[in-house]
Design an enzyme around this catalytic site. Structure first.
Site, mmCIF file in Angstrom:
data_model
loop_
_atom_site.group_PDB
_atom_site.id
_atom_site.type_symbol
_atom_site.label_atom_id
_atom_site.label_comp_id
_atom_site.label_asym_id
_atom_site.label_seq_id
_atom_site.Cartn_x
_atom_site.Cartn_y
_atom_site.Cartn_z
ATOM 1 N N LYS A 1 21.959 2.899 28.005
ATOM 2 C CA LYS A 1 20.706 3.282 28.677
ATOM 3 C C LYS A 1 19.647 3.390 27.603
ATOM 4 O O LYS A 1 19.585 4.377 26.875
ATOM 5 C CB LYS A 1 20.916 4.623 29.397
ATOM 6 C CG LYS A 1 20.023 4.862 30.604
ATOM 7 C CD LYS A 1 18.554 4.939 30.290
ATOM 8 C CE LYS A 1 18.170 6.270 29.679
ATOM 9 N NZ LYS A 1 16.749 6.244 29.206
ATOM 10 N N GLU B 1 10.635 19.652 13.790
ATOM 11 C CA GLU B 1 10.554 18.207 13.582
ATOM 12 C C GLU B 1 9.249 17.684 14.180
ATOM 13 O O GLU B 1 8.999 17.846 15.368
ATOM 14 C CB GLU B 1 11.748 17.526 14.254
ATOM 15 C CG GLU B 1 11.785 16.037 14.012
ATOM 16 C CD GLU B 1 13.018 15.379 14.626
ATOM 17 O OE1 GLU B 1 13.257 15.562 15.832
ATOM 18 O OE2 GLU B 1 13.733 14.676 13.893
ATOM 19 N N GLU C 1 23.561 12.471 17.733
ATOM 20 C CA GLU C 1 22.695 12.229 16.567
ATOM 21 C C GLU C 1 21.334 12.791 16.939
ATOM 22 O O GLU C 1 20.576 12.153 17.675
ATOM 23 C CB GLU C 1 22.541 10.730 16.300
ATOM 24 C CG GLU C 1 23.799 10.011 15.907
ATOM 25 C CD GLU C 1 24.291 10.375 14.532
ATOM 26 O OE1 GLU C 1 23.663 11.213 13.844
ATOM 27 O OE2 GLU C 1 25.325 9.818 14.142
HETATM 28 P P1 NAI Z 1 14.843 12.450 24.356
HETATM 29 O O1 NAI Z 1 15.975 13.088 23.663
HETATM 30 O O2 NAI Z 1 14.409 13.094 25.626
HETATM 31 O O3 NAI Z 1 15.181 10.914 24.675
HETATM 32 C C1 NAI Z 1 16.211 10.186 24.040
HETATM 33 C C2 NAI Z 1 17.020 9.428 25.088
HETATM 34 O O4 NAI Z 1 17.624 10.356 25.984
HETATM 35 C C3 NAI Z 1 16.195 8.487 25.976
HETATM 36 O O5 NAI Z 1 16.950 7.335 26.278
HETATM 37 C C4 NAI Z 1 16.011 9.315 27.229
HETATM 38 O O6 NAI Z 1 15.782 8.521 28.376
HETATM 39 C C5 NAI Z 1 17.338 10.018 27.322
HETATM 40 N N1 NAI Z 1 17.334 11.249 28.132
HETATM 41 C C6 NAI Z 1 16.312 12.106 28.361
HETATM 42 N N2 NAI Z 1 16.708 13.116 29.163
HETATM 43 C C7 NAI Z 1 18.017 12.894 29.452
HETATM 44 C C8 NAI Z 1 18.988 13.598 30.229
HETATM 45 N N3 NAI Z 1 18.689 14.714 30.880
HETATM 46 N N4 NAI Z 1 20.247 13.106 30.281
HETATM 47 C C9 NAI Z 1 20.575 11.972 29.622
HETATM 48 N N5 NAI Z 1 19.697 11.262 28.889
HETATM 49 C C10 NAI Z 1 18.426 11.712 28.791
HETATM 50 O O7 NAI Z 1 13.665 12.380 23.300
HETATM 51 P P2 NAI Z 1 12.100 12.110 23.528
HETATM 52 O O8 NAI Z 1 11.591 13.013 24.599
HETATM 53 O O9 NAI Z 1 11.866 10.669 23.682
HETATM 54 O O10 NAI Z 1 11.504 12.584 22.129
HETATM 55 C C11 NAI Z 1 11.286 13.959 21.856
HETATM 56 C C12 NAI Z 1 11.530 14.278 20.412
HETATM 57 O O11 NAI Z 1 12.889 14.059 20.097
HETATM 58 C C13 NAI Z 1 10.781 13.408 19.416
HETATM 59 O O12 NAI Z 1 9.476 13.854 19.209
HETATM 60 C C14 NAI Z 1 11.641 13.576 18.198
HETATM 61 O O13 NAI Z 1 11.314 14.790 17.547
HETATM 62 C C15 NAI Z 1 13.033 13.672 18.757
HETATM 63 N N6 NAI Z 1 13.751 12.377 18.697
HETATM 64 C C16 NAI Z 1 14.737 12.210 17.781
HETATM 65 C C17 NAI Z 1 15.356 10.998 17.662
HETATM 66 C C18 NAI Z 1 16.431 10.755 16.673
HETATM 67 O O14 NAI Z 1 16.566 9.646 16.185
HETATM 68 N N7 NAI Z 1 17.283 11.712 16.377
HETATM 69 C C19 NAI Z 1 14.976 9.850 18.486
HETATM 70 C C20 NAI Z 1 13.953 10.141 19.463
HETATM 71 C C21 NAI Z 1 13.377 11.375 19.542
#
Ligand code: NAI
Ligand code: MG
Length: 520
Positions: A178, A385, A253
């Site tokens: 996804k 972060e 991660e």
């Molecule tokens: P997010 O953690 O919400 O999104 C990452 C993935 O999780 C996306 O594919 C999203 O569709 C999915 N997701 C969201 N809610 C979910 C749920 N309830 N169940 C299963 N999957 C779900 O991160 P977001 O909102 O895009 O970014 C927020 C912050 O997270 C960023 O500002 C950054 O600080 C951090 N981040 C860290 C990353 C890393 O590489 N460790 C990558 C992206 C964001």
């Protein structure tokens, strides 16, 4: 390209074919370099996830039964195909994420490398034999879980997909991926290319959609038996709590606020360049970015001057232009970064804005590289972060002090240090609470080096052999050898009748194993 009929449309890739979402809905993919709505993508929901998971479950037994060598060859073929399609994939990635072409090209090369590395590992993941004496044979097997759900963020979409999908497929699992709603396109292409290279229909499905709907449905699906999640701490906690209820393993991660330490005896030119790259590559949207820079007080001003100089040369422009830094991934994310820049000033930090934006910058979500000095480790800008090109700089005096400061964080993903003293390098590396420590080169290592976090940065490992093993469970097989049957005619040419010479099978209680323990 603004007319609706010139937009790309993309469906989900399920069971070897393109399928529109059951709901008929699509969502917009935006080019953050221009703000342009350039693609309409199937908005996968629970029904689409269910179809994808069922097709993966159906494909799993056949894929698992293939010889490891065959699975490996298919992945190696995919690696070559990705190489051949590098330009197309990088262009798509740049359009969807805003990352500069050079970064996108590097990401696609990394993607091919994951399939090359894990493809070549397929026939080398050996188990162990366990010495129980001559009466037993005991060995371990690395078994695939079945259907693996892979949830991918938007900062390195195609290579983060490959990081999980390649080892999952190599070890015989089937996958439903996804991608993030901000950057769905490259993962869809990857699934198509995999199918065209011989990954069987259903073994690798990609379903775009929103996290709370499609992502949540994937983690909750009863046929999914392992989840790999990369993203925010908040969502990681949600995913982990669903996985805990279902008692399935999950790799997390998550984020970081990784310390990057420059000791006074470092090569300052190299260290400053390393610190600069460590925060500005991909506009700081890297989970392992070196976002907290600790500089020995005696070289602090020199390092800040070097960083200021490097920032003054940093070009900013659309992903497809030849600039060092593209826009942030979305307007929403820019709001988050802007919030922290305002907060930094409120908290009393000195804000140094750098960068050379292109003269004709289109209306994308651009930001500028920023250095924050006068920061203490307890300010929010030093603890949270930001995920942008914002480097917090904190001076220190002693080795013990900087180790304590570096470890004073909720996160534990990466850490970097620069020194010419080998003993100090290893002494400090041993004490840092981080999944990986880079010495005299930030991000040293690659596909071969295990990667993951401690503390709020998550658990489990990706990359390297450890990353492959995280897509398997260990099965121990132990066999008791039966005693040799007594032979009455030593040189008889008659074949023994199958049953006549067999001794009574031992009853389990009559011959208790010296090694057996009742495991609960
Ligand atoms: P997010 O953690 O919400 O999104 C990452 C993935 O999780 C996306 O594919 C999203 O569709 C999915 N997701 C969201 N809610 C979910 C749920 N309830 N169940 C299963 N999957 C779900 O991160 P977001 O909102 O895009 O970014 C927020 C912050 O997270 C960023 O500002 C950054 O600080 C951090 N981040 C860290 C990353 C890393 O590489 N460790 C990558 C992206 C964001
Ligand atoms: Mg996009």
């Amino acid at each position: 390209m603004t007319a609706v009929d010139q937009r790309l449309t993309r469906d989900a890739f399920i069971a070897g074919e393109w399928r529109a979402a059951r709901s008929g809905r699509r969502f917009a993919s935006i080019d953050p370099s221009t703000g342009e709505h350039f693609a309409d993508v199937a908005e996968g929901g629970p029904e689409d996830i269910d179809e994808a998971v069922r097709s993966a479950a159906a494909a799993f037994p056949g894929w698992r039964a293939r010889k490891p060598l065959e699975r490996g060859r298919i992945l190696l073929k995919l690696a070559e195909r990705i190489d051949a399609e590098t330009e197309m994939l990088a262009e798509l990635e740049t359009r969807d994420s805003g990352k500069p072409t050079a970064t996108a090209l590097a990401d696609v090369r990394g993607t091919a490398r994951y399939f090359e590395y894990y493809g070549a590992m397929a026939d080398k993941l050996q188990g162990e034999t366990i010495p129980l004496g001559d009466d037993y044979v005991s060995y371990t097997r690395h078994e695939p879980f079945g259907v693996v759900g892979v949830i991918i963020p938007w900062n390195g979409p195609i290579q983060q997909a490959a990081r999980s999908v390649a080892p999952a497929l190599m070890t015989g699992n089937a996958v439903v991926a996804k991608p993030a709603e901000q950057t769905p396109l490259s993962c869809l292409e990857l699934a198509r290319l995999a199918f065209e290279c011989g990954v069987p229909a259903g073994a690798f499905n990609a379903v775009p959609g929103f996290g709370e709907v499609a992502g949540a449905a994937l983690v909750e699906h009863p046929l999914v038996s392992k989840v790999a999640f990369t993203g925010s701490v908040e969502t990681g906690r949600l995913v982990a709590s669903v996985a805990a209820q279902r008692l399935i393993p999950v790799t997390l991660e998550l984020g970081g606020k990784s310390p990057h330490i420059i000791f006074a005896d470092a090569d300052l030119e190299a260290a400053a360049k390393g610190a600069w790259l460590g925060i500005n590559v991909n506009a700081g949207q890297v989970c392992s970015a070196g976002s907290r820079l600790f500089v020995h007080r005696t070289v602090h001003d020199e390092v800040v001057a070097r960083l200021t100089q490097l920032n003054s040369t940093l070009t900013i422009g659309p992903g497809a232009a030849d600039c060092f830094m593209g826009p942030l991934v979305s307007a929403e994310h820019k709001q988050k970064v802007d919030f922290y820049l305002a907060l930094a000033a409120e908290e009393g930090a000195t804000v140094h804005v750098g960068g050379r934006p292109a003269a004709d910058l289109p209306p994308g979500s651009y930001t500028r590289p920023v250095l924050l000095t006068g920061v203490s480790n307890d300010m929010r800008v030093a603890r949270e972060e930001i995920f942008g090109p914002v480097l917090v700089i904190i001076p220190f005096e002693t080795e013990d002090e900087v180790v304590a400061l570096a470890n004073d964080s909720e996160f534990g993903l990466a850490a970097g240090l620069w020194t010419s003293d080998v003993s100090r390098a290893h002494r400090v590396a041993a004490q840092l609470q981080a999944g990986q420590v880079y010495i005299n080169e930030y991000w040293a290592g690659g596909v071969e080096t295990p990667f993951g976090g401690v503390k709020n940065s998550g658990y489990g490992r990706e990359k390297g052999v450890a990353g492959a093993l995280d897509y398997t469970y260990l099965k121990t097989v132990t066999l008791r050898l039966l005693p040799q049957p007594p032979t009455s005619t030593a040189h008889s040419l008659e074949p023994p009748t199958p049953t006549s010479h067999l001794p009574e099978p031992p009853t389990p209680t009559a011959h208790p194993s010296a090694h057996s323990e009742l495991d609960s």
